[in-house]
Enzyme design. Sequence first.
Site, PDB file in Angstrom:
ATOM      1  N   LYS A  85     -34.049   3.755 -25.882  1.00  0.00           N
ATOM      2  CA  LYS A  85     -33.499   5.075 -26.745  1.00  0.00           C
ATOM      3  C   LYS A  85     -32.824   6.281 -25.943  1.00  0.00           C
ATOM      4  CE  LYS A  85     -37.257   8.602 -26.575  1.00  0.00           C
ATOM      5  NZ  LYS A  85     -36.007  10.025 -26.485  1.00  0.00           N
ATOM      6  N   ASP A  86     -32.306   6.159 -25.270  1.00  0.00           N
ATOM      7  CA  ASP A  86     -31.546   7.409 -24.578  1.00  0.00           C
ATOM      8  C   ASP A  86     -30.005   7.147 -23.738  1.00  0.00           C
ATOM      9  OD1 ASP A  86     -33.500   8.678 -24.256  1.00  0.00           O
ATOM     10  OD2 ASP A  86     -34.297   9.045 -22.149  1.00  0.00           O
ATOM     11  N   ARG A 133     -31.812  14.176 -34.816  1.00  0.00           N
ATOM     12  CA  ARG A 133     -32.634  12.884 -35.576  1.00  0.00           C
ATOM     13  C   ARG A 133     -34.119  13.191 -36.064  1.00  0.00           C
ATOM     14  NH1 ARG A 133     -36.824   9.675 -34.900  1.00  0.00           N
ATOM     15  NH2 ARG A 133     -36.820   9.941 -33.156  1.00  0.00           N
ATOM     16  N   ARG A 134     -34.938  13.728 -35.778  1.00  0.00           N
ATOM     17  CA  ARG A 134     -36.432  14.625 -35.959  1.00  0.00           C
ATOM     18  C   ARG A 134     -36.722  15.386 -36.699  1.00  0.00           C
ATOM     19  NH1 ARG A 134     -38.923  12.840 -29.672  1.00  0.00           N
ATOM     20  NH2 ARG A 134     -39.373  11.167 -30.017  1.00  0.00           N
ATOM     21  N   ARG A 151     -36.691  21.596 -25.249  1.00  0.00           N
ATOM     22  CA  ARG A 151     -36.206  20.266 -24.398  1.00  0.00           C
ATOM     23  C   ARG A 151     -36.826  20.225 -22.897  1.00  0.00           C
ATOM     24  NH1 ARG A 151     -30.739  19.771 -22.013  1.00  0.00           N
ATOM     25  NH2 ARG A 151     -31.719  17.536 -20.851  1.00  0.00           N
ATOM     26  N   ARG A 157     -42.286  20.421 -22.235  1.00  0.00           N
ATOM     27  CA  ARG A 157     -43.019  20.992 -23.937  1.00  0.00           C
ATOM     28  C   ARG A 157     -44.801  21.130 -23.818  1.00  0.00           C
ATOM     29  NH1 ARG A 157     -38.074  16.511 -26.930  1.00  0.00           N
ATOM     30  NH2 ARG A 157     -37.666  16.175 -24.972  1.00  0.00           N
ATOM     31  N   CYS A 243     -25.463  12.189 -29.787  1.00  0.00           N
ATOM     32  CA  CYS A 243     -26.460  13.434 -30.539  1.00  0.00           C
ATOM     33  C   CYS A 243     -26.294  14.107 -31.430  1.00  0.00           C
ATOM     34  CB  CYS A 243     -26.602  14.162 -29.302  1.00  0.00           C
ATOM     35  SG  CYS A 243     -27.784  13.075 -27.525  1.00  0.00           S
TER      36      CYS A 243
END
Length: 313
Positions: A85-86, A133-134, A151, A157, A243
């Site tokens: 996904k990155d 997106r989230r 981040r 986190r 992004c």
Amino acid sequence: MNTQPVRIGTRASKLALVQAGLMQARIAAALGGGLGAAPLIHITTSGDRIQDRRLMDIGGKALFTKEIEEALLDGRIDCAIHSLKDMPAQSPPGLVIAAIPEREDPRDAFLSEAFESLAALPQRARLGTASLRRQAQALNRRPDLEMVHLRGNVDTRLAKMARGEADAIILAAAGLNRLGLGHLARMLIDPVEAPPAPGQGALAIQTRAEDADAPWVAVLRHAPTALAVAGERGALMALEGSCRTAIGAHGRLEGGRLHLIVEALTPDGARRFRREGEADVSGPAGEAAARDLGLKLGAEIGAEGGEALLAPQ
């Protein structure tokens, strides 16, 4: 199979090292040696160094892969382990995604010290995420929420949430599971209702193009995962995913058919554009058919959403 060691490039975060370690064991076994046959080479990326700004402001997802890809092209390493996904939709010339192993859980996970779900959050609660997106998907369902930019690695986190910087956070279930932290999720978000990032939960083994068919590469491939993510990344490519674009995609195989859901949202979550489709991926051209389906659905969304889908720089 090979008397030369295969040097594996990886980021040095706890999650990256766990993921690379899983592949290291399989590569070493394929080479017929111990772990020394596939040493891990730690590489610090720009994305790791710069933690105080949004990715879209400093170069996007490529900041997590650029230095590792340079090491591959320079011959300092022989393969790289990335979270799929990155990875940008296109690899640099001379490099390829040579294998995609079996996927972990692709879903997003909701975590909170006090609340059971996104719906249970009180009015104007603070939701922490670094993902556009989230953010957009959460605001689409709960426009009252306050978004907190978080981040850092998983531990960072979690610590920020524990200190009260956010009432809840959303992380990838795959990362939590690989770290042995899956029990911390209060709920897993339905991937049909809110599709995750294209390729989420999957790893990518990147090599130089001439090494893509090495025997040790072939043992890492998982065809069903490759078919699903080919569709998802086709949508990413069609939407020129970065992004600056809130893109979700979820592919699932049933028999020889791929069912694909793609959506893109405006950054504020106010508008959501969504397409679904399926394709026969049972033949030798299955990955191409999956990619074409993703390209088609992504192009339809792009035509409908247009410039409204891009976050301002």
